[in-house]
Design a protein around this motif. Structure first.
Motif, mmCIF file in Angstrom:
data_model
loop_
_atom_site.group_PDB
_atom_site.id
_atom_site.type_symbol
_atom_site.label_atom_id
_atom_site.label_comp_id
_atom_site.label_asym_id
_atom_site.label_seq_id
_atom_site.Cartn_x
_atom_site.Cartn_y
_atom_site.Cartn_z
ATOM 1 N N ARG A 219 0.844 -1.197 0.000
ATOM 2 C CA ARG A 219 0.000 0.000 0.000
ATOM 3 C C ARG A 219 0.872 1.237 0.000
ATOM 4 N NH1 ARG A 219 -4.914 0.460 3.925
ATOM 5 N NH2 ARG A 219 -5.211 2.188 2.493
ATOM 6 N N ARG A 220 0.503 2.203 -0.775
ATOM 7 C CA ARG A 220 1.313 3.404 -0.948
ATOM 8 C C ARG A 220 1.330 4.232 0.330
ATOM 9 N NH1 ARG A 220 0.565 8.750 -2.921
ATOM 10 N NH2 ARG A 220 2.398 9.542 -4.051
ATOM 11 N N ARG A 221 2.523 4.496 0.801
ATOM 12 C CA ARG A 221 2.730 5.407 1.916
ATOM 13 C C ARG A 221 2.062 4.972 3.218
ATOM 14 N NH1 ARG A 221 6.966 8.861 1.784
ATOM 15 N NH2 ARG A 221 7.116 9.959 -0.192
ATOM 16 N N VAL A 222 2.132 3.691 3.526
ATOM 17 C CA VAL A 222 1.656 3.205 4.819
ATOM 18 C C VAL A 222 2.842 2.900 5.727
ATOM 19 C CG1 VAL A 222 0.390 1.368 5.993
ATOM 20 C CG2 VAL A 222 -0.495 2.325 3.872
ATOM 21 N N LEU A 223 3.888 2.298 5.170
ATOM 22 C CA LEU A 223 5.096 1.996 5.921
ATOM 23 C C LEU A 223 6.279 2.728 5.291
ATOM 24 C CD1 LEU A 223 4.750 -1.890 6.334
ATOM 25 C CD2 LEU A 223 3.938 -0.112 7.881
ATOM 26 N N SER A 224 7.146 3.231 6.132
ATOM 27 C CA SER A 224 8.371 3.827 5.605
ATOM 28 C C SER A 224 9.340 2.733 5.179
ATOM 29 C CB SER A 224 9.031 4.704 6.677
ATOM 30 O OG SER A 224 9.498 3.900 7.746
#
Length: 511
Positions: A219-224
């Motif tokens: 998922r885009r931009r959920v975890l660094s």
């Protein structure tokens, strides 16, 4: 045309300046896009003043409001795009618009609470598997399954023929020939199901960790990126733990045990300690990371740091952590965590050698504070002709020495935890430490008392399964409290600090 449509629909209620500002938020402007902090604060201010009917009109269009915002220059302070574990530092504001366009600021990611709850639940499964593993060891069920089949082994025998085949494999093991040669297939099923349940629970941990990790990572931009790497290492540790578990079981199935006089069919205490130590590290990684994410999210949303009163700027933690007293307390807490971990590993040596059945009294050992030196260090444990392995083999292979070492480490852990709690109650330290740190120092003291009582009871009652399993669970609980103590002394993540600063500035602009 969508913003102008909305403007006409609410022209009677919306001020012209508000509509112009909304147009800038939707389409972006070069002046605001080049300064992310001001742009984020400006957007929060405008959206808070937007009449409800504008939002309803947006929802009726072909694209949702979030998709419209996605087409504009995104503020790096959107709460969906921050991470508590992000190591990215916010770049300083560009001195000119052209410099900002050439070097855009990185967007740290604030990980949502769903990730924290997933990690905390998975760490709960690791907690459960350590207790089930202790019961498996205490009931001598660990050697009942003689093969390692990670995929097909998830199903137990389903027919009488399959049960007979598994029983024949077990009959060929040294444990059956030397100890359990009188059991029948019904007794074999009871120990088989115990070990099978332990292995299935380990597989469940792998599935419950890997599948959500893939989902969150894609998922885009959920975890660094840093958090993905850390969780990936935990996933590898799960796989290594499964292989290490089989490596441990294999040590108790070696035929060489039949040729060694006085040998007892059991797993190697070294491999057992490594297996338990890996489980503790896995638990600490999941539980600690989950707490970090959860506390960072709450801090970003305006909660006080480490139980302190909510502040507008949220910068009081800097003064607290720079206090020499707090720094010293933090060092002591880290040392205590390491001591709890080492004491738990020494307990694995006690279990692996059945050393808990040797001296069943406390605080004395054979009527003395410590056994005679000739018993603690016997030359019979040295295997090399020159006796160079005399010391370390007695420390790790002599049951009397192993139990004595565990007692010493346990009492040192108890004294250290008590001393840390008493230190937190001194007037100077009480004034310096935040409330959450004081609470978990007290929790650690309470838990170490429970653990001491369980350990002494296990010893006095000749290691019953129930008390010994509770003692194993108590070690994990004590480890949990000291981890929580460390997390309460942790500074907020960079993303949480950035989001809180943007929110505070937006509130200041509204005033």
């Amino acid at each position: 045309m969508l913003p102008w449509t909305c403007a006409r629909a609410v022209s009677r209620r919306a001020e012209p300046s508000l509509l112009r500002g909304l147009h800038q938020v939707l389409h972006g402007s070069r002046s605001t896009a080049s300064k992310p902090l001001q742009f984020a604060a400006h957007r929060v201010q405008l959206l808070s003043k937007t009449p409800p009917n504008i939002k309803s009109i947006f929802r009726q269009q072909h694209r949702p409001l979030s998709a419209i915002f996605a087409s504009s220059p995104r503020s790096p302070f959107d709460s969906r795009y921050f991470s508590s574990n992000s190591a990215q530092a916010l770049a300083p504001e560009a001195s000119s618009e052209s410099a900002a366009e050439e070097a855009p600021e990185p967007q740290p990611v604030l990980t949502p609470p769903a990730v924290a709850y997933w990690l905390l639940c998975t760490s709960g499964l690791v907690f459960a598997v350590t207790v089930v593993g202790a019961i498996t060891r205490l009931t001598e069920s660990g050697l009942s399954i003689t093969e390692w089949r990670p995929i097909t082994g998830i199903l137990p025998p389903l027919s009488a023929a399959q049960w007979e085949e598994e029983f024949r494999k077990y009959q060929a093991t040294p444990e059956f020939k030397l100890i359990n040669h009188s059991i029948d297939i019904h007794q074999f099923k009871s120990i088989f199901y115990m070990e099978w349940g332990h292995r299935v629970l380990g597989r469940l941990i792998g599935i419950s960790f890997v599948l959500p990790l893939v989902y969150f990572a894609t998922r885009r931009r959920v975890l660094s990126r840093q958090l993905v790497q850390r969780l990936g290492l935990l996933g590898l540790l799960i796989g290594f733990q499964g292989a290490l578990g089989w490596y441990m079981v294999k040590s108790g199935l070696e035929e060489s045990l039949m040729e060694t006089p006085g040998a007892v069919p059991r797993v190697s205490q070294y491999r057992l300690a490594a297996h338990l130590g890996a489980a503790f590290l896995l638990y600490a990684g999941m539980f600690g990371t989950g707490l970090n994410i959860l506390y960072d999210w709450r801090y970003a949303q305006g909660a006080g740091w480490s139980g302190m009163k909510t502040e507008v700027a949220g910068t009081e933690w800097k003064k607290v952590l720079e206090n020499p007293l707090v720094k010293r307390f933090s060092r002591y807490s880290k040392a205590l965590t390491a001591l709890v971990f080492v004491t738990a590993l020494s307990g694995a040596f006690v279990a692996g050698l059945d050393a808990g059945l040797l001296y069943n009294e406390f605080p004395l050992m054979g009527g003395r504070l410590m056994p005679p030196s000739s018993e603690l260090f016997s030359s019979s444990y040295a295997k090399k002709a020159d006796g160079s392995d005399y010391w370390w083999r007695n420390i790790f292979e002599n049951p009397a020495t192993v139990q004595f070492n565990h007692r010493c480490l346990a009492m040192t852990t108890y004294a250290s935890t008590t001393a840390l709690w008493l230190l937190s109650k001194t007037p100077a330290m009480k004034a310096a430490l935040p409330p959450m740190v004081q609470r978990f120092a007290m929790s650690a003291f309470a838990m170490v008392n429970v653990q001491l009582a369980l350990g002494i009871s296990t010893l006095l009652y000749l290691v019953p399964v129930s008390l010994a399993a509770a003692h194993q669970a108590g070690s994990v609980m004590l480890f949990t409290t000291v981890i929580h103590l460390l997390v309460s002394l942790r500074r907020p993540g960079a993303a949480a600090r950035a989001y809180r600063a943007a929110t505070a500035k937006a509130k200041g602009l509204q005033r």
